[in-house]
Write a protein that holds these residues in place. Structure first.
Motif, mmCIF file in Angstrom:
data_model
loop_
_atom_site.group_PDB
_atom_site.id
_atom_site.type_symbol
_atom_site.label_atom_id
_atom_site.label_comp_id
_atom_site.label_asym_id
_atom_site.label_seq_id
_atom_site.Cartn_x
_atom_site.Cartn_y
_atom_site.Cartn_z
ATOM 1 N N GLY A 197 0.793 -1.218 0.000
ATOM 2 C CA GLY A 197 0.000 0.000 0.000
ATOM 3 C C GLY A 197 0.820 1.260 0.000
ATOM 4 N N ARG A 201 -3.514 4.487 1.837
ATOM 5 C CA ARG A 201 -3.944 3.232 1.183
ATOM 6 C C ARG A 201 -3.251 2.048 1.863
ATOM 7 N NH1 ARG A 201 -2.057 2.166 -3.218
ATOM 8 N NH2 ARG A 201 -0.780 3.919 -3.894
ATOM 9 N N GLU A 202 -3.274 2.029 3.185
ATOM 10 C CA GLU A 202 -2.471 1.070 3.926
ATOM 11 C C GLU A 202 -3.016 -0.353 3.831
ATOM 12 O OE1 GLU A 202 -2.200 5.041 6.219
ATOM 13 O OE2 GLU A 202 -3.726 3.911 5.114
ATOM 14 N N ARG A 203 -2.091 -1.310 3.937
ATOM 15 C CA ARG A 203 -2.344 -2.731 4.139
ATOM 16 C C ARG A 203 -3.285 -3.344 3.112
ATOM 17 N NH1 ARG A 203 -1.674 0.028 8.351
ATOM 18 N NH2 ARG A 203 -3.871 0.459 8.696
ATOM 19 N N GLU A 204 -2.926 -3.148 1.834
ATOM 20 C CA GLU A 204 -3.655 -3.788 0.746
ATOM 21 C C GLU A 204 -3.082 -5.189 0.530
ATOM 22 O OE1 GLU A 204 -3.076 -1.190 -2.559
ATOM 23 O OE2 GLU A 204 -4.599 0.257 -1.891
ATOM 24 N N HIS A 226 3.784 2.684 6.012
ATOM 25 C CA HIS A 226 2.528 2.572 5.259
ATOM 26 C C HIS A 226 2.676 1.595 4.102
ATOM 27 C CE1 HIS A 226 2.510 6.708 6.965
ATOM 28 N NE2 HIS A 226 1.206 6.572 7.063
ATOM 29 N N CYS A 546 -6.127 3.829 12.159
ATOM 30 C CA CYS A 546 -5.975 2.887 11.053
ATOM 31 C C CYS A 546 -5.445 3.570 9.790
ATOM 32 C CB CYS A 546 -7.324 2.235 10.775
ATOM 33 S SG CYS A 546 -7.233 0.632 9.994
ATOM 34 N N SER A 547 -5.881 4.792 9.549
ATOM 35 C CA SER A 547 -5.435 5.535 8.372
ATOM 36 C C SER A 547 -5.914 6.969 8.494
ATOM 37 C CB SER A 547 -5.997 4.916 7.093
ATOM 38 O OG SER A 547 -5.637 5.674 5.956
ATOM 39 N N ASP A 554 -13.038 3.946 0.919
ATOM 40 C CA ASP A 554 -11.650 3.503 1.000
ATOM 41 C C ASP A 554 -11.384 2.729 2.281
ATOM 42 O OD1 ASP A 554 -11.024 4.552 -1.428
ATOM 43 O OD2 ASP A 554 -9.746 6.171 -0.678
ATOM 44 N N ARG A 555 -12.057 3.101 3.363
ATOM 45 C CA ARG A 555 -11.849 2.390 4.627
ATOM 46 C C ARG A 555 -12.278 0.920 4.531
ATOM 47 N NH1 ARG A 555 -10.479 3.768 9.898
ATOM 48 N NH2 ARG A 555 -9.135 5.613 9.829
ATOM 49 N N ILE A 558 -9.080 -0.638 3.479
ATOM 50 C CA ILE A 558 -8.026 -0.530 4.493
ATOM 51 C C ILE A 558 -8.326 -1.449 5.677
ATOM 52 C CG2 ILE A 558 -6.936 1.046 6.127
ATOM 53 C CD1 ILE A 558 -7.490 3.290 4.012
ATOM 54 N N THR A 562 -6.256 -4.804 6.910
ATOM 55 C CA THR A 562 -5.743 -4.798 8.271
ATOM 56 C C THR A 562 -6.195 -6.031 9.036
ATOM 57 O OG1 THR A 562 -5.791 -2.370 8.253
ATOM 58 C CG2 THR A 562 -5.619 -3.431 10.404
#
Length: 727
Positions: A197, A201-204, A226, A546-547, A554-555, A558, A562
């Motif tokens: 990510g 755009r974390e943890r894809e 990230h 979380c972001s 988008d969440r 994410i 996660t």
């Protein structure tokens, strides 16, 4: 749980449904023979087939036997420079200039309870069945000793690993790589999954088939980052949420890390995980010990979902600490997206007053309350209250908030400093900077050198003073840049390779001091949102923002990614204003509430700007969350669909209590097509022999799981939530 068969020279670690086996080879090499479904017994070294392999050399002990090579043996902790050309577990510069490390078994011990690590976070064994295995390996030529630590947490199907390296020789050595875990598989075609990510755009989840070579995920940013996350899964090619074998590894560490999967010429697979060797070295004097961080491993024969659930339970109950680890967190409102830096005490109280009327329980004042902090160009490092914004300091504001029946929380960024600050003007040498080179800025910030005792002491003293100055229940601990110019004036040249790791240890030391002195304080971790979302921080901060991306659509992605490792109770999730500040997308208030309710739940906006109808809906969201928070926080989590699958027109997830008596289902329509097909949602985790009331209608658990629930036709970004109770 841990047993030793002296006749076979095998050590078996058993959890509720898994077996992990190692064997002491006649040459003293500690072989890894099995990790998978629980076995009744057997010596699995029979699966290792001797073969003369070209260009795979043979150690002296085996004489002229060309079928035995370290290059093909599955090992518990791989060697370096003596014939194993795969990824080494440890690399060292010895006093004579050589780099060879060849560790052989010496002894082992088995103890009740779970080991702890000096100065490092680790899972603990209170309340569960736990044992510790310690295996001592020694390099005979250098007298370097490796202690392999294994912790067995039976109820979670979890095995933890850590490493201590001790110099029993008479000369100093320099460690340049220390993996915390090495896991070898003799055969098998696997996929590997990492969490990639970027900022916002974390943890894809990224899933790929193994091909020959080394596949890695890691960070050299000074934090877990990230862009990558210290979590890795190896799984069968056909593994799904509900079926297939999966091996998960999570590093309990918040700094530079490297996770790698090597697929060899012989279709062997080696997983390693630990501190990244980038700019890492550790000078180990005679008699000294270096402790590497912990890795937690979970094997699942029941797919990715069960693996995630085991991580979730273990993290929530045996990694997070303090009174908040298993309690409902206060429903809070944060002013950042409402005001940025433009606020004063009256504005904060205005937001709090509106929030108190709908049931919000805590007001959190974000960045901008200290020093000359009217923008992000200055003020960081000066933790004195800005009297123009907050006359009289924090205490009068905290009292005004408490008089509304709310708790008070505050934002800090203790690891950083602006050049435009009194602290920097007094101590410019307290920052990371390489002599003779210009500095590198991030968000107009420099990084404080916490490896120096006087700097660490300054930060801790200021945090203590702040927390004692007013009734503060919550701290949001932020970190808004990566580490560069990593050089410490407090260490000699030969120890500069230790700075990255010492920085992380210093952060942990400060957080541990706060944990001990303020045990009821709730700390939420943050690093520009999810840039330091890892098991290491969760040991000190039971929830993490979380972001910075609070857009509900988008969440979905994410929070989905996660959840592969981290529980929903650790995910800081808020309802924010629309159009969203990052995506400029507008989603319904109900949808934003459903998505945020899959995490810690709170608000990130000025409620004074909402209509009366919207305020009524917010009050209803809060009242409803109070009735089912325990299902979300303590229940098992099921990913019903993936927001990354283009063929899925909606994203759905589910929480189910351990006794299967209650459940909560959330669903958001992500794509809307003309003339759509009637959507059906099959639930999971219920008791097929019980009946359940779903929003007033009774169905059989078997119906809901095997036939499904007919969904309403929804517009794009509309959401539904189902409350489910056994009858």
């Amino acid at each position: 749980m841990i047993g030793f068969d002296a006749s076979q020279r095998t050590i078996n670690l058993s959890t509720r449904s898994t077996t992990y086996q190692m064997k002491i080879d006649p040459t003293g090499v500690l072989l890894h023979t099995y990790y998978g479904q629980k076995l009744r017994g057997g010596d699995l070294s029979r699966l290792i087939c001797p073969e003369d392999r070209g260009f795979s050399p043979n150690p002296d002990e085996v004489g002229l036997d060309r079928t035995w090579s370290l290059d093909t043996q599955p090992q518990e902790y791989s060697s370096s420079g003596v014939g194993d050309f795969r990824t080494p577990s440890l690399e060292v510069d010895l006093a004579d200039g050589s780099h060879t490390a060849d560790f052989r078994y010496v002894r082992h011990t088995i103890e009740e309870g779970k080991y702890a690590l000096e100065g490092l976070p680790a899972f603990y064994g209170e309340g569960v069945t736990a044992q510790t295995l310690t295996v001592e390996l020694r390099d005979r030529c250098s007298s370097l000793v490796v202690e392999l630590l294994y912790g067995v947490l039976e109820e979670y199907d979890m095995i933890t690993r850590a490493v201590r390296v001790r110099n029993d020789g008479s000369a100093p050595v320099r460690l340049t790589r220390v993996a915390s875990a090495c896991l070898d598989f003799p055969v098998g075609d696997h996929d590997f999954i990492t969490l990639g990510g970027a900022y916002a755009r974390e943890r894809e989840p990224v899933r790929a088939a193994l091909t020959q070579g080394i596949h890695t995920a890691g960070s050299v940013r000074g934090s877990s980052s990230h862009q990558q996350n210290p979590f890795l899964v190896l799984c069968d090619r056909d593994a799904t949420e509900d079926a297939g074998r999966c091996w998960g590894m999570a590093l309990v560490y918040s700094g530079n890390f490297l996770a790698s999967v090597e697929y060899t010429q012989f279709h062997e697979t080696r997983m390693t995980m630990g501190i990244h060797p980038f700019h890492f070295s550790w000078l180990l004097q005679p008699g000294e010990t270096f402790t590497a961080p912990e890795v937690a491993m979970v094997f699942s024969a029941r797919g990715l979902g069960y693996m995630s659930q085991m991580f979730h339970r273990a993290i929530r109950l045996n990694l997070c600490r303090g009174p908040w680890k298993d309690q409902r967190r206060p429903i809070l409102i944060n002013n950042w997206e409402a005001t940025l830096f433009n606020f004063d005490a009256d504005k904060i109280c205005s937001i709090a007053q509106a929030a108190s009327k709908v049931g919000v329980e805590m007001m959190v004042m974000d960045d901008g309350w200290f020093g000359q902090r009217n923008d992000d160009f200055g003020g960081l490092g000066d933790w004195n209250v800005n009297q123009e914004k907050l006359p009289g300091g924090l205490a009068p504001l905290a009292k005004r908030i408490h008089d509304l029946g709310m708790k008070f929380g505050i934002w800090v960024e203790p690891e950083m400093v602006n050049e435009n600050s009194d602290l920097y003007r007094a101590h410019p040498d307290w920052t990371f900077r390489v002599p003779g080179r210009p500095v590198t800025r991030g968000r107009y910030q420099l990084v404080l050198d916490l490896t120096r005792p006087e700097v660490k002491g300054y930060v801790l003293d200021n945090l203590r003073a702040m927390l004692k100055s007013a009734d503060i229940s919550y701290v949001k601990w932020d970190m808004n840049r990566s580490l560069t110019d990593v050089w410490s004036a407090g260490l000699p040249a030969e120890r500069q390779g230790e700075v990255y790791h010492r920085f992380v240890l210093a952060v942990y030391e400060i957080l541990e001091a706060l944990h001990q002195e303020f045990p009821d304080l709730l700390i939420e971790g943050c690093s520009g949102g999810g840039g330091r979302f890892d098991c290491g921080m969760l040991y000190y901060t039971p929830q993490i923002w979380c972001s910075d991306n609070t857009d509900a659509a988008d969440r979905l992605r994410i929070q989905y990614g996660t959840s592969f490792c981290y529980p929903c109770c650790a995910m800081g999730a808020h309802v924010s204003a629309v159009p969203n500040g990052l995506t400029h997308r507008a989603t319904p208030l109900h949808t934003r509430g459903v998505v945020a309710a899959a995490g810690t739940f709170g608000y990130e906006l000025d409620l004074n700007e909402l209509t009366a109808e919207e305020l009524k809906e917010v009050a209803e969201q809060i009242a409803a969350f109070r009735t089912y928070w325990d299902v979300v926080m303590r229940g098992d989590y099921y990913r019903l669909t993936s927001p990354f699958r283009q063929e899925d027109s909606y994203c759905a997830w589910m929480h189910v209590t351990a006794d299967k008596s209650r459940a909560v289902v959330g669903l958001v329509q992500t794509v809307r097509h003309a003339n759509p097909v009637r959507p059906l949602l099959r639930l999971k985790g219920l008791d097929p022999d019980r009946n359940y009331r779903v929003n007033g209608v009774v169905y059989g658990g078997d119906e809901l799981m095997y036939a499904g629930l007919a969904l309403p036709f929804l517009d794009q970004y509309q959401a539904v939530q189902y409350q489910i109770e056994a009858v």
